[in-house]
Design a protein around this motif. Structure first.
Motif, PDB file in Angstrom:
ATOM      1  N   THR A 158       0.812  -1.211   0.000  1.00  0.00           N
ATOM      2  CA  THR A 158       0.000   0.000   0.000  1.00  0.00           C
ATOM      3  C   THR A 158       0.846   1.262   0.000  1.00  0.00           C
ATOM      4  OG1 THR A 158      -1.729  -1.188   1.213  1.00  0.00           O
ATOM      5  CG2 THR A 158      -1.853   1.214   1.194  1.00  0.00           C
ATOM      6  N   ASP A 159       1.938   1.261   0.764  1.00  0.00           N
ATOM      7  CA  ASP A 159       2.747   2.476   0.846  1.00  0.00           C
ATOM      8  C   ASP A 159       3.588   2.713  -0.410  1.00  0.00           C
ATOM      9  OD1 ASP A 159       4.245   0.183   1.476  1.00  0.00           O
ATOM     10  OD2 ASP A 159       5.779   1.384   2.483  1.00  0.00           O
ATOM     11  N   GLN A 160       3.597   1.750  -1.338  1.00  0.00           N
ATOM     12  CA  GLN A 160       4.345   1.914  -2.585  1.00  0.00           C
ATOM     13  C   GLN A 160       3.446   2.265  -3.773  1.00  0.00           C
ATOM     14  OE1 GLN A 160       6.223  -1.998  -2.661  1.00  0.00           O
ATOM     15  NE2 GLN A 160       8.199  -1.095  -2.177  1.00  0.00           N
ATOM     16  N   ARG A 161       2.128   2.265  -3.575  1.00  0.00           N
ATOM     17  CA  ARG A 161       1.214   2.452  -4.695  1.00  0.00           C
ATOM     18  C   ARG A 161       1.408   3.798  -5.375  1.00  0.00           C
ATOM     19  NH1 ARG A 161      -3.002  -1.257  -3.305  1.00  0.00           N
ATOM     20  NH2 ARG A 161      -1.832  -3.207  -3.182  1.00  0.00           N
ATOM     21  N   GLY A 162       1.591   4.859  -4.582  1.00  0.00           N
ATOM     22  CA  GLY A 162       1.776   6.171  -5.184  1.00  0.00           C
ATOM     23  C   GLY A 162       2.992   6.211  -6.086  1.00  0.00           C
ATOM     24  N   ARG A 163       4.084   5.585  -5.642  1.00  0.00           N
ATOM     25  CA  ARG A 163       5.311   5.576  -6.453  1.00  0.00           C
ATOM     26  C   ARG A 163       5.127   4.768  -7.730  1.00  0.00           C
ATOM     27  NH1 ARG A 163       7.211   4.534  -1.168  1.00  0.00           N
ATOM     28  NH2 ARG A 163       8.273   6.326  -0.247  1.00  0.00           N
ATOM     29  N   VAL A 164       4.514   3.591  -7.575  1.00  0.00           N
ATOM     30  CA  VAL A 164       4.414   2.729  -8.751  1.00  0.00           C
ATOM     31  C   VAL A 164       3.475   3.322  -9.796  1.00  0.00           C
ATOM     32  CG1 VAL A 164       2.464   1.208  -8.118  1.00  0.00           C
ATOM     33  CG2 VAL A 164       4.379   0.288  -9.416  1.00  0.00           C
ATOM     34  N   PHE A 165       2.409   4.013  -9.370  1.00  0.00           N
ATOM     35  CA  PHE A 165       1.532   4.637 -10.351  1.00  0.00           C
ATOM     36  C   PHE A 165       2.170   5.885 -10.948  1.00  0.00           C
ATOM     37  CE2 PHE A 165      -1.824   2.079  -8.245  1.00  0.00           C
ATOM     38  CZ  PHE A 165      -2.303   1.459  -9.377  1.00  0.00           C
ATOM     39  N   GLY A 166       3.104   6.496 -10.222  1.00  0.00           N
ATOM     40  CA  GLY A 166       3.892   7.563 -10.823  1.00  0.00           C
ATOM     41  C   GLY A 166       4.775   7.029 -11.937  1.00  0.00           C
ATOM     42  N   PHE A 167       5.401   5.869 -11.685  1.00  0.00           N
ATOM     43  CA  PHE A 167       6.194   5.228 -12.729  1.00  0.00           C
ATOM     44  C   PHE A 167       5.315   4.823 -13.907  1.00  0.00           C
ATOM     45  CE2 PHE A 167       9.173   3.914  -9.148  1.00  0.00           C
ATOM     46  CZ  PHE A 167      10.096   4.890  -9.460  1.00  0.00           C
ATOM     47  N   MET A 168       4.101   4.357 -13.611  1.00  0.00           N
ATOM     48  CA  MET A 168       3.180   3.969 -14.679  1.00  0.00           C
ATOM     49  C   MET A 168       2.849   5.160 -15.571  1.00  0.00           C
ATOM     50  SD  MET A 168      -0.679   2.350 -14.430  1.00  0.00           S
ATOM     51  CE  MET A 168      -1.407   3.949 -14.027  1.00  0.00           C
ATOM     52  N   PHE A 169       2.602   6.307 -14.950  1.00  0.00           N
ATOM     53  CA  PHE A 169       2.298   7.502 -15.733  1.00  0.00           C
ATOM     54  C   PHE A 169       3.493   7.881 -16.614  1.00  0.00           C
ATOM     55  CE2 PHE A 169       2.153  12.124 -16.320  1.00  0.00           C
ATOM     56  CZ  PHE A 169       0.883  12.262 -16.876  1.00  0.00           C
ATOM     57  N   SER A 170       4.694   7.788 -16.069  1.00  0.00           N
ATOM     58  CA  SER A 170       5.892   8.088 -16.858  1.00  0.00           C
ATOM     59  C   SER A 170       6.015   7.136 -18.044  1.00  0.00           C
ATOM     60  CB  SER A 170       7.139   7.991 -15.983  1.00  0.00           C
ATOM     61  OG  SER A 170       7.116   8.964 -14.955  1.00  0.00           O
TER      62      SER A 170
END
Length: 222
Positions: A158-170
């Motif tokens: 859960t605490d990594q979701r923001g980072r991983v979706f940031g990478f997804m957007f990139s």
């Protein structure tokens, strides 16, 4: 965008912030070290590239099919929007299929069917049949991005979701950059309809790759 910003500011409450953790940058490095995350980000970039591959030539192709009759820009907009309309119709069904059978299987099916329909889009020589095939292509490709997003979510805490979706957007933006450039380059030296075949072959390749590597995995989010 301004309206969306105002809605988020005044109508969507921000959840309470968690206590800051030490070495906050460390999970980000660990995230990219996971092979499944890197692989999924590549799939996301390639899928987005395929979606936008035909964007540079769509108006030209519509003009070719309609023989220059009618409002070409409006007809191009209609043809392009059919993919979005069809995707909106079937996206919930694709999500339900992935939830029940596994998102890797949903991704395999979506890319396989999308590849088939993309290839068929190159066949019609009338605008009406082209729009019908394009609509069917949208019905199939609606399962690609949701399945990839679900795979990312199921492989992160859960605490990594923001980072991983940031990478997804990139990754999506990288695909959005490469897709039109590649499409324009191919259309310079090959017939316009060849772009649909190229897109279909790439989608087939994604389907085969995912099936060979993850076809046995369920990857269901509870």
């Amino acid at each position: 965008l301004t309206i969306i910003t105002l809605v988020f500011m005044f109508y969507i409450p921000e959840p309470p912030k968690a206590e800051p953790k030490k070495l906050a940058a460390k999970p980000q490095v660990q995230l990219l070290q996971q092979p499944v995350i890197r692989e999924t980000l590549v799939y996301i970039a390639v899928a987005q590239m395929v979606i936008l591959l035909i964007q540079p030539i769509l108006s030209l192709y519509v003009a070719e099919l309609s023989h220059g009759d009618g409002n070409i820009m409006f007809l191009s907009g209609v043809a392009f929007s059919l993919v979005g309309v069809a995707s909106a119709i079937t996206a919930p069904s694709w999500g339900r299929f992935g939830q029940e059978h596994g998102f890797y299987k949903a991704l395999c099916a979506a890319t396989l069917l999308s590849g088939l329909m993309s290839t068929l889009v190159a066949l019609p020589r009338t605008l009406l049949l082209f729009c019908v095939c394009n609509f069917c292509y949208g019905l199939c490709c609606a399962g690609i991005q949701p399945s990839l997003s679900a795979v990312l979510a199921s492989n992160t805490t859960t605490d990594q979701r923001g980072r991983v979706f940031g990478f997804m957007f990139s990754a999506q933006q990288f695909g959005s950059m490469v897709g039109p450039l590649l499409g324009g380059a191919i259309a310079t030296y090959a017939p316009l309809q060849s772009l649909f075949v190229v897109a279909g072959v790439i989608l087939f390749a994604i389907s085969v790759s995912v099936w060979l590597r993850h076809g046995h995995e369920q990857n269901i989010i509870a």
